[in-house]
Scaffold this active site. Sequence first.
Site, PDB file in Angstrom:
ATOM      1  N   MET A  20       3.589 130.978  10.551  1.00  0.00           N
ATOM      2  CA  MET A  20       4.577 131.815  11.243  1.00  0.00           C
ATOM      3  C   MET A  20       4.361 131.712  12.745  1.00  0.00           C
ATOM      4  O   MET A  20       3.280 132.074  13.240  1.00  0.00           O
ATOM      5  CB  MET A  20       4.484 133.267  10.767  1.00  0.00           C
ATOM      6  CG  MET A  20       4.907 133.465   9.321  1.00  0.00           C
ATOM      7  SD  MET A  20       4.633 135.161   8.713  1.00  0.00           S
ATOM      8  CE  MET A  20       2.872 135.104   8.347  1.00  0.00           C
ATOM      9  N   CYS A 102      11.978 125.286   9.805  1.00  0.00           N
ATOM     10  CA  CYS A 102      12.214 126.269  10.854  1.00  0.00           C
ATOM     11  C   CYS A 102      13.623 126.122  11.427  1.00  0.00           C
ATOM     12  O   CYS A 102      14.023 125.026  11.815  1.00  0.00           O
ATOM     13  CB  CYS A 102      11.187 126.112  11.977  1.00  0.00           C
ATOM     14  SG  CYS A 102      11.366 127.330  13.290  1.00  0.00           S
ATOM     15  N   ASN A 213       8.394 129.753  -1.712  1.00  0.00           N
ATOM     16  CA  ASN A 213       8.268 130.687  -0.596  1.00  0.00           C
ATOM     17  C   ASN A 213       9.627 131.376  -0.419  1.00  0.00           C
ATOM     18  O   ASN A 213      10.649 130.855  -0.811  1.00  0.00           O
ATOM     19  CB  ASN A 213       7.866 129.884   0.655  1.00  0.00           C
ATOM     20  CG  ASN A 213       7.909 130.666   1.945  1.00  0.00           C
ATOM     21  OD1 ASN A 213       8.460 130.209   2.939  1.00  0.00           O
ATOM     22  ND2 ASN A 213       7.336 131.852   1.957  1.00  0.00           N
ATOM     23  N   GLY A 215      10.946 135.666   0.418  1.00  0.00           N
ATOM     24  CA  GLY A 215      11.284 136.947  -0.181  1.00  0.00           C
ATOM     25  C   GLY A 215      10.295 137.486  -1.188  1.00  0.00           C
ATOM     26  O   GLY A 215      10.588 138.459  -1.883  1.00  0.00           O
TER      27      GLY A 215
END
Length: 339
Positions: A20, A102, A213, A215
């Site tokens: 992140m 991203c 990946n 949620g």
Amino acid sequence: MTFYDKARKTNGKIFAVAPMIDWTDTHCRVFHRQLTRRALLYTEMIVADAVIHGDRGRLLGYEPVEHPLALQLGGSDPSKLAEAVKIAADYGYDEINLNVGCPSDRVQSGTFGACLMRTPETVERAVAAMKAVSAVPVTVKCRIGVDDQDPQAVLPDFLARMAAAGADAIWVHARKAWLQGLSPKENRDVPPLDYELVHRLKRENPDLFLGINGGIQTIEAALAHLQVMDGVMLGRAAYNNATLLNEVDAAIYGEEERRPDWQAVCDAMMEHAARHIASGGRLIHVTRHMVGLFQGFAGARRYRQILSAEAARPGAGPEVIAAAFAAVDTQAGPKRAVG
């Protein structure tokens, strides 16, 4: 034997904390490592050009305790990505991951990230070039598609190309990315999740390591996905409610369940903060990642107040961490209402 090889050999599963930007720096990873010994941790995305031309020690350095640790690279030029992989080899990462997920404007302007879903042949060449010079696994993190692409057609082709290029694993964020019209924040929530598509593709590709990946909020949900998938990756859920990382080693990796040693976590983070401050840093650089701990514990609100306010004061030292931990009733454990 890499940890991906070990997972395949033992039919084991991998739990990861997602990369992140602006969040999973070395201080965040040191903190997360106090809560789980086994989870795979990721760096923030680092652009290949920065690795080649920038301050390598600052960009690539980390604490030994962070292993297993993956370096996430951004870029689209196979030769530059290969050069970055060769440079990173001296730093001893356990995996090199290519960002194809991203959606930020900054990333798009550099022609990498999620926009590369439109040119899978470029990603295929990049992965092959990275594999050719890497002694550790090379993996990809992607979306199920972008904009008006049909994921039912795009994702199977993309996965086949990655496998052909030699990718050791593909981590799939089970949402499209809308590159026009949605912000990066909206792209994390607005496009609908399609877990079933990713699950189906795992069933159709039993020999390809596929992680999921997007949620996933709880360890229980992670375990449900691992009934099908090889790996599961949590991002903001793990960051905002870091306490759940205490469950990973027992729930995912089958280790003996132990009561968390909160004093050891406190001591380790105080020591890390002291080293960072001694090198010219500030306490807030460390503690900003710790605010999400203790959700649901009595005293959690005061804990957050101390870390948010006191750690930002000029000259604040590691004793602020001790004061914050002292405000929490760790013996009682979490209650239903967030404190």
